[in-house]
Design a protein around this motif. Structure first.
Motif, PDB file in Angstrom:
ATOM      1  N   VAL A 274      62.599 -87.792  -0.745  1.00  0.00           N
ATOM      2  CA  VAL A 274      61.759 -88.323  -1.813  1.00  0.00           C
ATOM      3  C   VAL A 274      60.382 -87.688  -1.689  1.00  0.00           C
ATOM      4  N   PHE A 275      59.915 -87.126  -2.805  1.00  0.00           N
ATOM      5  CA  PHE A 275      58.607 -86.475  -2.847  1.00  0.00           C
ATOM      6  C   PHE A 275      57.709 -87.163  -3.872  1.00  0.00           C
ATOM      7  N   GLU A 276      56.429 -87.257  -3.558  1.00  0.00           N
ATOM      8  CA  GLU A 276      55.424 -87.468  -4.586  1.00  0.00           C
ATOM      9  C   GLU A 276      55.072 -86.081  -5.116  1.00  0.00           C
ATOM     10  N   TRP A 277      55.062 -85.915  -6.426  1.00  0.00           N
ATOM     11  CA  TRP A 277      55.022 -84.570  -7.024  1.00  0.00           C
ATOM     12  C   TRP A 277      54.104 -84.589  -8.235  1.00  0.00           C
ATOM     13  N   ARG A 278      53.262 -83.553  -8.344  1.00  0.00           N
ATOM     14  CA  ARG A 278      52.381 -83.461  -9.505  1.00  0.00           C
ATOM     15  C   ARG A 278      52.127 -82.020  -9.911  1.00  0.00           C
ATOM     16  N   LEU A 279      51.922 -81.833 -11.203  1.00  0.00           N
ATOM     17  CA  LEU A 279      51.410 -80.575 -11.729  1.00  0.00           C
ATOM     18  C   LEU A 279      49.891 -80.610 -11.653  1.00  0.00           C
ATOM     19  N   ASN A 280      49.318 -79.460 -11.423  1.00  0.00           N
ATOM     20  CA  ASN A 280      47.869 -79.386 -11.250  1.00  0.00           C
ATOM     21  C   ASN A 280      47.109 -79.827 -12.501  1.00  0.00           C
ATOM     22  N   ASP A 281      47.718 -79.652 -13.686  1.00  0.00           N
ATOM     23  CA  ASP A 281      46.995 -80.004 -14.905  1.00  0.00           C
ATOM     24  C   ASP A 281      47.221 -81.449 -15.345  1.00  0.00           C
ATOM     25  N   TRP A 282      47.961 -82.242 -14.540  1.00  0.00           N
ATOM     26  CA  TRP A 282      48.032 -83.675 -14.811  1.00  0.00           C
ATOM     27  C   TRP A 282      46.702 -84.317 -14.444  1.00  0.00           C
ATOM     28  N   ARG A 283      46.460 -85.501 -14.978  1.00  0.00           N
ATOM     29  CA  ARG A 283      45.227 -86.212 -14.673  1.00  0.00           C
ATOM     30  C   ARG A 283      45.089 -86.432 -13.168  1.00  0.00           C
ATOM     31  N   GLN A 284      43.883 -86.326 -12.704  1.00  0.00           N
ATOM     32  CA  GLN A 284      43.593 -86.431 -11.278  1.00  0.00           C
ATOM     33  C   GLN A 284      44.149 -87.747 -10.714  1.00  0.00           C
ATOM     34  N   GLY A 285      44.896 -87.622  -9.635  1.00  0.00           N
ATOM     35  CA  GLY A 285      45.411 -88.802  -8.950  1.00  0.00           C
ATOM     36  C   GLY A 285      46.774 -89.259  -9.405  1.00  0.00           C
ATOM     37  N   HIS A 286      47.318 -88.667 -10.484  1.00  0.00           N
ATOM     38  CA  HIS A 286      48.629 -89.112 -10.958  1.00  0.00           C
ATOM     39  C   HIS A 286      49.748 -88.294 -10.306  1.00  0.00           C
ATOM     40  N   TYR A 287      50.688 -88.985  -9.691  1.00  0.00           N
ATOM     41  CA  TYR A 287      51.863 -88.364  -9.070  1.00  0.00           C
ATOM     42  C   TYR A 287      53.135 -88.965  -9.660  1.00  0.00           C
ATOM     43  N   SER A 288      54.133 -88.135  -9.855  1.00  0.00           N
ATOM     44  CA  SER A 288      55.467 -88.635 -10.169  1.00  0.00           C
ATOM     45  C   SER A 288      56.223 -88.813  -8.846  1.00  0.00           C
ATOM     46  N   ARG A 289      57.403 -89.387  -8.942  1.00  0.00           N
ATOM     47  CA  ARG A 289      58.234 -89.627  -7.755  1.00  0.00           C
ATOM     48  C   ARG A 289      59.583 -88.950  -7.973  1.00  0.00           C
ATOM     49  N   MET A 290      59.870 -87.956  -7.153  1.00  0.00           N
ATOM     50  CA  MET A 290      61.095 -87.183  -7.270  1.00  0.00           C
ATOM     51  C   MET A 290      62.038 -87.547  -6.119  1.00  0.00           C
ATOM     52  N   ALA A 291      63.079 -88.310  -6.438  1.00  0.00           N
ATOM     53  CA  ALA A 291      64.052 -88.734  -5.423  1.00  0.00           C
ATOM     54  C   ALA A 291      65.296 -87.869  -5.533  1.00  0.00           C
ATOM     55  N   MET A 292      65.684 -87.250  -4.420  1.00  0.00           N
ATOM     56  CA  MET A 292      66.861 -86.390  -4.371  1.00  0.00           C
ATOM     57  C   MET A 292      67.910 -87.003  -3.457  1.00  0.00           C
ATOM     58  N   GLU A 293      69.138 -87.113  -3.960  1.00  0.00           N
ATOM     59  CA  GLU A 293      70.256 -87.569  -3.143  1.00  0.00           C
ATOM     60  C   GLU A 293      71.317 -86.483  -3.140  1.00  0.00           C
ATOM     61  N   PHE A 294      71.859 -86.211  -1.953  1.00  0.00           N
ATOM     62  CA  PHE A 294      72.786 -85.098  -1.751  1.00  0.00           C
ATOM     63  C   PHE A 294      74.203 -85.654  -1.593  1.00  0.00           C
ATOM     64  N   HIS A 295      75.084 -85.306  -2.549  1.00  0.00           N
ATOM     65  CA  HIS A 295      76.456 -85.811  -2.543  1.00  0.00           C
ATOM     66  C   HIS A 295      77.409 -84.629  -2.335  1.00  0.00           C
ATOM     67  N   GLU A 296      77.981 -84.545  -1.159  1.00  0.00           N
ATOM     68  CA  GLU A 296      78.859 -83.418  -0.818  1.00  0.00           C
ATOM     69  C   GLU A 296      80.321 -83.775  -1.016  1.00  0.00           C
ATOM     70  N   SER A 297      81.029 -82.943  -1.752  1.00  0.00           N
ATOM     71  CA  SER A 297      82.480 -83.056  -1.891  1.00  0.00           C
ATOM     72  C   SER A 297      83.121 -81.988  -1.009  1.00  0.00           C
ATOM     73  N   LYS A 298      83.637 -82.404   0.131  1.00  0.00           N
ATOM     74  CA  LYS A 298      84.243 -81.439   1.054  1.00  0.00           C
ATOM     75  C   LYS A 298      85.504 -80.834   0.449  1.00  0.00           C
TER      76      LYS A 298
END
Length: 342
Positions: A274-298
């Motif tokens: 899980v990352f807090e993620w922002r583009l530089n041109d977003w308003r100062q202090g605003h972060y989105s939340r990028m949650a990644m889950e890894f599902h492996e099919s063997k």
């Protein structure tokens, strides 16, 4: 909603997107199949909803205009084997007929056995979804039509009064009269909470992505935290708050010439980041939340990356999604050969 519209003559719009999110949360979550030969599936959440949803009126006529994409999370079991997955509906539109809706069913960590749930979902769950989507338009008008018109006793124009008495002009179901909503859904404006106290707020949305990579989950996981690998697929110098070679919880990095800032806030080896993620041109202090889950099919030798990306400013969805698919997914596949590039 206060309306100042003499004789209901002028064009008036009401944004109903937040109400739609709550509507689908209430009407979709909990839909399920019957237990069938040891197989069962249930909608557990609405992961994301993108698009537009408005109710409008002019000259006494009320119409609804909406075009939405939804992703629902589904879980259940096949025998003693549990599964998780998603159902994506690319378009729920104001002019859709019941048979128009298309569904993309994805089973995480899919095996030959787990794939047996798909026919059950198609036969038992999808008809319930079609009914819900088809009824959305009439419920939308029933709930919001009166909010954008002045009462009939304040209308002097016989023309607009006649339109008003004839009822809503159109809904998500062609020619279908507005029906009472089975449940009342309260609208509430959703705004982002920034990680910095007192920072400006955005109206935000959540994106759901599911790229697939032909690589074990642990290898893909390392690709997002190993700094040398990050610099390889980003094709840019990496600036980090830590001198270690691998990202740890709390580490912050900047990529692509400082255009992106990303902070690792959660990790579970080979399973979740899980990352807090922002583009530089977003308003100062605003972060989105990028949650990644890894599902492996063997069995199928692939890993599905489930990305739930919340806090993306409304209006930035296409840009954020396009950048992620091009500069993350496509670049990783090209750099390390982790799958076909379309």
């Amino acid at each position: 909603m206060v309306v100042n519209n003499p004789n209901n003559w002028h064009w008036v719009d009401k944004n109903c997107l937040d109400w739609a999110r709550r509507y689908f949360d209430e009407h979709l979550v909990g839909l399920k199949t019957a237990e069938r030969d040891g197989k069962r599936a249930e909608i557990t959440s609405v992961s994301s909803m993108e698009g537009d949803c408005e109710v409008s009126q002019r000259k006494g006529k009320v119409i609804s205009l909406f075009d939405l994409k939804l992703v629902m999370m589904v879980s259940g079991h096949v025998g003693d084997e549990k599964f998780e997955g998603s159902i994506t509906v690319p378009e729920v539109a104001f002019d859709s007929e019941k048979d128009d809706y298309q569904f993309d069913i994805s089973i995480y960590k899919e095996t030959g056995k787990l794939s047996e749930i798909k026919p059950v979902i198609k036969e038992e769950l999808l008809p319930q979804l079609r009914d819900t989507f088809y009824g959305f338009g009439p419920d939308l008008l029933k709930t919001h039509a009166n909010d954008i018109q002045v009462p009939a006793d304040q209308v002097n124009s016989q023309f607009t009064k006649g339109n008003l008495q004839s009822g809503p002009a159109s809904s998500g179901a062609k020619g279908k009269p507005a029906q009472a909503a089975s449940k009342t859904v309260t609208s509430k404006t959703e705004v982002a909470t920034s990680s910095t106290s007192g920072a400006p707020k955005y109206n935000t949305t959540t994106l759901h992505l599911e790229p697939t990579f032909n690589v074990p989950a642990i290898e893909l996981y390392q690709t997002f935290i190993d700094k040398q690998r990050i610099q390889a697929w980003s094709r840019s110098p990496l600036q980090s708050s830590s001198s270690k070679s691998v990202l740890e919880k709390g580490d912050e990095i900047t990529l692509f010439g400082g255009n992106i800032t990303s902070k690792l806030v959660e990790l579970e080896a080979g399973k979740r980041l899980v990352f807090e993620w922002r583009l530089n041109d977003w308003r100062q202090g605003h972060y989105s939340r990028m949650a990644m889950e890894f599902h492996e099919s063997k069995e199928y030798h692939e890993t599905k990356l489930q990305v739930t990306w919340s806090g993306v400013p409304i209006g930035e969805e296409d840009k954020a999604k396009g950048n992620f698919m091009d500069y993350y997914v496509r670049s990783i596949k090209l750099t390390f050969g982790f799958g076909a590039v379309l």
